[in-house]
Design an enzyme around this catalytic site. Structure first.
Site: not given
Length: 355
Positions: A39, A121, A155, A308
């Site tokens: 993730s 997911d 997920h 990120w």
């Protein structure tokens, strides 16, 4: 300490740093460094593997992550929830930064890349992971790249182990680790290091999970004060055994302060590390209530994610705060003490006393 395996259920408190034998005295092969993550940790793994391709020579693995530089020129939520982010500008950015803000993209031709995503997911999404594959195909050798689709998996970090407190494979829920009948840790390590790896350990582990102070050159906003490293017994002894180094990065909400040792233990990395002389570094995030400018506006890091989205500097450049901290840890472990610039090692990782 050799042969003693212990877990920390809570962060170490009221303990002074102690000087243990430096990991830099052990025989770590600098050409064996790799990274994988899930993730937000998957996004960070791709950032590290691309921006620092000269350091992560064995390559990188991404579980449920998306394209490099995805959140810079479009809202970061476009890179989540099965949306369809554009990779045209991120590709142009990569090319313009090659050899300056990031290492030369030419290195990726020799790097192993592993990507995994589940068909159920609903947090990141299979299609977004496919865009990372497409993006990297411009630079990698097809024979060095593997994409794994886990049918029915949500997920979650996929394992074939029944860890206490794990999620169901078809549910995107904490701790985001589930028995999906697929050994994700083993498969990514075998891809990065080759099928010559020995089978994972079926016995009590020989080594130790060591907590260390993630402060100073190893710290940054949004990172916890304590992180962990698993050291197999043979790597503690040093000298004759040439050990490898793998960095394993958790996802949002999966930090040790929140889910305890589940990511350190239930994912299965240590089982493979023990029989294959792999030191596993587990950097840790923390909840950050402060508000910071990101590429998508002012945001807090309430879910303790690896950066990120440009929250702590230019997160996917070598100057990004989380990037620098992790790289400093890696350089210290492999003994790169004379690296120029901001990555100069300042001695051993400051280990915390055992409980």
């Amino acid at each position: 300490m050799a042969g003693r395996f212990f877990y920390l259920v809570a962060l170490v408190q009221s303990t002074a740093a102690t000087t243990l034998d430096s990991l830099t005295t052990k025989n770590i092969n600098p050409n064996s460094v790799s990274v994988s993550g899930f993730s937000s940790g998957g996004y960070m793994a791709a950032q590290l593997g691309i921006a620092h391709s000269e350091l992560f020579k064995s390559g990188f693995g991404v579980f449920a992550g998306g394209p490099y530089d995805c959140g810079r020129d479009q809202d970061y939520t476009t890179c989540l929830f099965n949306n369809t982010p554009s990779i045209e500008q991120p590709l142009a950015n990569m090319l313009s930064w090659s050899g300056s803000e990031i290492d030369c993209l030419c290195n990726l031709k020799q790097r192993k890349v592993y990507i995994q995503a589940g068909t159920a997911d609903d947090v990141v999404g299979l299609g977004i992971a496919r865009l990372l594959e497409s993006q990297l195909s411009h630079f990698t050798d097809p024979s060095n790249a593997q994409f794994v689709t886990s049918v029915g998996a949500a997920h979650v970090f996929p394992t074939d182990l029944d860890g206490q407190g794990n999620s169901a494979c078809n549910q995107s829920a904490l701790p985001y680790i589930a028995n999906c009948g697929y050994d994700g840790a083993g498969e990514v390590l075998k891809w990065l290091y080759g099928n010559g790896l020995k089978p994972r350990s079926e016995r009590p582990l020989s080594g130790s999970i060591l907590p260390f102070r993630q402060t100073g050159i190893f710290g940054a906003p949004g990172l916890a004060e304590t992180a962990f490293v698993y050291v197999p017994e043979k790597c503690q002894q040093g000298g004759k055994t040439a050990c490898k180094l793998h960095v394993a990065l958790h996802g949002c909400g999966m930090h040790h302060e929140h889910i305890g040792d589940k990511f350190l233990v239930n994912t299965g990395y240590n089982l493979w590390a023990d029989t294959n002389e792999i030191v596993v570094l587990y950097p840790q995030t923390t909840v950050d209530n402060g508000t910071y400018p990101t590429w998508s506006g002012n945001l807090s890091n309430l879910n303790a994610c690896f950066d990120w989205i440009g929250q702590y500097g230019e997160s996917d450049w070598k100057t990004g705060d989380h990037m620098k901290a992790i790289v400093n840890m890696v350089r210290t472990i492999i003994g790169h003490k004379s690296e120029p610039g901001p990555f100069i090692s300042q001695g051993a990782l400051p280990f915390v006393e055992e409980l």
